[in-house]
Every structure is written in structure tokens, then in C-alpha cells.
Motif scaffolding. Sequence first.
Motif, short mmCIF file in Angstrom:
data_model
loop_
_atom_site.label_atom_id
_atom_site.label_comp_id
_atom_site.label_asym_id
_atom_site.label_seq_id
_atom_site.Cartn_x
_atom_site.Cartn_y
_atom_site.Cartn_z
N GLN A 88 0.87 -1.17 0.00
CA GLN A 88 0.00 0.00 0.00
C GLN A 88 0.91 1.22 0.00
OE1 GLN A 88 -2.69 0.35 3.30
NE2 GLN A 88 -4.00 1.75 2.16
N CYS A 89 0.57 2.21 -0.81
CA CYS A 89 1.40 3.41 -0.93
C CYS A 89 0.86 4.50 0.00
CB CYS A 89 1.38 3.90 -2.37
SG CYS A 89 2.27 5.44 -2.59
N TYR A 90 1.74 5.05 0.83
CA TYR A 90 1.33 6.13 1.73
C TYR A 90 1.12 7.43 0.97
CZ TYR A 90 2.50 3.27 5.80
OH TYR A 90 2.55 2.30 6.75
N ALA A 91 1.82 7.57 -0.18
CA ALA A 91 1.75 8.83 -0.92
C ALA A 91 0.44 8.96 -1.70
CB ALA A 91 2.95 8.96 -1.85
N CYS A 92 0.12 7.94 -2.50
CA CYS A 92 -1.08 8.06 -3.33
C CYS A 92 -2.24 7.20 -2.84
CB CYS A 92 -0.76 7.74 -4.80
SG CYS A 92 -0.46 5.98 -5.08
N GLY A 93 -1.98 6.39 -1.81
CA GLY A 93 -3.06 5.63 -1.21
C GLY A 93 -3.43 4.35 -1.93
N ILE A 134 8.70 0.03 -4.43
CA ILE A 134 8.43 1.39 -4.87
C ILE A 134 7.02 1.34 -5.47
CG2 ILE A 134 9.15 3.16 -6.51
CD1 ILE A 134 11.49 2.70 -4.80
N CYS A 135 6.20 2.35 -5.18
CA CYS A 135 4.83 2.32 -5.69
C CYS A 135 4.81 2.29 -7.22
CB CYS A 135 4.06 3.54 -5.18
SG CYS A 135 2.42 3.68 -5.89
N PRO A 136 4.16 1.29 -7.83
CA PRO A 136 4.13 1.23 -9.30
C PRO A 136 3.31 2.39 -9.89
CG PRO A 136 3.29 -0.81 -8.32
CD PRO A 136 3.45 0.19 -7.21
N ASN A 137 2.48 3.00 -9.07
CA ASN A 137 1.62 4.08 -9.57
C ASN A 137 2.33 5.44 -9.55
OD1 ASN A 137 -0.93 5.26 -10.35
ND2 ASN A 137 -1.09 5.99 -8.23
N CYS A 138 2.90 5.82 -8.38
CA CYS A 138 3.47 7.17 -8.27
C CYS A 138 4.97 7.16 -7.97
CB CYS A 138 2.74 7.97 -7.19
SG CYS A 138 3.14 7.44 -5.51
N GLU A 139 5.57 5.97 -7.89
CA GLU A 139 7.01 5.81 -7.66
C GLU A 139 7.49 6.25 -6.29
OE1 GLU A 139 9.30 7.15 -10.99
OE2 GLU A 139 8.30 5.72 -12.34
ZN LIG Z 1 1.84 5.68 -4.83
#
Ligand SMILES: [Zn+2]
Lengths: 223, 116
Positions: free
Chosen positions: B73-78, B89-94
Amino acid sequence: MCPQDIKIMQRILTGNDQIAAEVRASLAGKGIACINLMSSPGSGKTTLLQKTATKLNKGMFVIEGDIYTTLDSERLQSAGIGVYQINTGPFGGDCHLEAAWIRSALNEIDLAGIDFLFIENIGNLVCPAEFDIGAHKNIVVLSVTEGEDKPLKYPLAFRNAQLCLISKVDLLPYLDLNLNELKQNIKRINPQLMMIEISSIIEKGLDDWINFIMACRQNAPEG
Amino acid sequence: MHEAAIVRSLLDLAFQAATKAGLSNVSSVNVMTGKIHHLVNEVLLLHFDLMKATYNGFERAVLHIEEKDVIIQCYACGQTKELDRPFFICPNCESPDTKLIAGDELHIISIEGSST
Ligand SMILES: [Zn+2]
Ligand SMILES: Nc1nc2c(ncn2[C@@H]2O[C@H](COP(=O)(O)OP(=O)(O)OP(=O)(O)O)[C@@H](O)[C@H]2O)c(=O)[nH]1
Ligand SMILES: [Mg+2]
């Protein structure tokens, strides 16, 4: 005959984890920082420990894990370092150390005057990463001759470490290794992982390594 | 390679639970393993079959493995993402600010069997 379904829901390695927690607390209680070194075979762990002994003005002791030989212990002993050898061969040639072996080793070691206990785990990046052995810090050593892709192949070792030593950097001029790519791969696995480039041969990065070790004892040891 | 040690711990736990519940005939041992652990199912099964005979009541037990994908789960983009590579590393927002929410399991879930 009455069929039953018994829920357990427990970590399989819970027994090992409990012993590891005991070992960690007991060493912390004695003011000893315990540092576990994990790597593939031949990354330079024993050489680094020999160098460390010449730089670290503190009591240090090494527990050596090896499947069969006592060669590493002999090297350290001849450098005047206290060593306890665990050969996993008699236990079935296991490829990793477990907390129970560290606990029984500690029963036989005189820890008076020791500030730092290093554990040289068995040369293997897969299995040791799975077993908490009661260290306060887990270090993964990766030599530059191993290639950029190793962190991706052995992610758990890099996930569970608090420091990565990139070793043998004196060899970089002779290798076709992209150091930035290697570091980037390490960051992909564990974005928080601290890295130090070292060479025991040209004595690069050793001051940073010693500072890291010293800080392990100043900060209250953590899990 | 560490599969043997894992199966040994597993059978120890399962045996304790069976003894406590009075199960004398265990038919299955159910575990959950996250993919981050690099376990090879065939090797787990092999060790299980080799070792079970030394645990009373487990002679006919079968090991069932539920494998779990690695999910962060990404803390940056949720966003919540399943990973096919072990990149945290988040595949969505890196963003590197992610949390592992599945794939780290190494659990015994339950045992099934009967008393006599
Ligand atoms: Zn993200
Ligand atoms: N070029 C270079 N060679 C090194 C360095 N450190 C160690 N070596 C060499 O690498 C080889 C392996 O070193 P060791 O210290 O035995 O490595 P190890 O990790 O303890 O090995 P195992 O315990 O067998 O897994 C030896 O030939 C060392 O001389 C270094 O910083 N640079
Ligand atoms: Mg060595």
C-alpha cells in the motif's frame, strides 16, 4: 470419529522468534551490541572483521557460523580476536543459523569486557534472512563482483537489514559494474536501507563502518 | 534450502496443537506462505512427507499451502498494488513510502483431524 478443525493462526517460526527476543534482551542488558553479518560466500566478511578489530578500540567477539570448516575462526584467532565456532554440519548441514544455537553458544562464552558481538552468518543470502538470531542490527554485505541484480534475487535479506555494505569497491576499475544501478536496485527493495561502500584492501569506508558500529551501542539497541 | 527447518517448526506447532485438542488422527495441516519468503512448495511438501512419520498421529496428514502474493500500500497516493517483482516502490506514483500488506505470511492456519 468426530472430525475437527482446530484454528491455530501462528507464525511458524514463533519458537525461534521467542528465543531471538530473549537473546537480544539478554545482550542488551549486558550492554553488548550484537551485529549479524549476512552475505553470499566470499563477500569479505572475515577479512572485514579482521580489519574491524584493528580499528575498533573496544572489546569484540565473533561467533562464526560455518557448515563444516573452522578456517575462518582460525584466521580471526590468529588476529587475536575471541571466536566461538558453530558448525552446522553436525546439525544436518543447515544453511543458516538459528536463535537456539546462539543462545547455547552464549552459555559457553565469557562475555566479560565485550562490547560488540559479531555473528558471521553462513554464506548464503536466502536462508539466514529468514531467521531472527537475536542481533540488534542485521547487515547485508554485497561485493561488487556479484552483479547489479542480486538485491532483486534475494529481496528478503535486503528487506530485513539495517545496513548494506557494498564491499570490495577497490575492484570497481576492473569490473563492468554499474554501481548506480546496483544502489538503485537496493533502494527498490528497501528504500530506507543505509549503504556504505567499503574495501578492506584499500581501507575505504572503514571509518563510516566503525561509526555505524559505535552508534549501535550508543543508541538503545532495537529489534 | 531452509524449507526443512520451517517444516520442523511447523510440525512441532501442529503436534502441540493436536495434542492439546486430543486429535489422534490428523488429516491436514494448513499453512499460508507469502511469496517474499522464496519457499519452494515441492520442497516443503517433500520435507513434510519425510518428517511427518516421526509425529504421532500425523502419519496420514497432508500439507495444504496457500500462497500469498506480495501486495503493498502506498502512503503517498493511497493505492494498493500487487507486485510481480519485489520492488517496494509504488508502481503508480514511484513513491518509496510504501507498506507491505501481504506476501510476508509464514503462518500455520489450522489443522484438521479426528480423535480416534
Ligand atoms: Zn503511490
Ligand atoms: N579486492 C578485494 N578482495 C577482498 C576484500 N575483502 C576480502 N577480499 C578477498 O575476498 C576473498 C574472500 O574473503 P573472506 O573474508 O574470506 O570472505 P567471507 O565473506 O568471510 O567468506 P565466507 O565466510 O567463506 O563466506 C578473499 O580472497 C579475500 O582476500 C576487499 O575489500 N577487496
Ligand atoms: Mg568468512
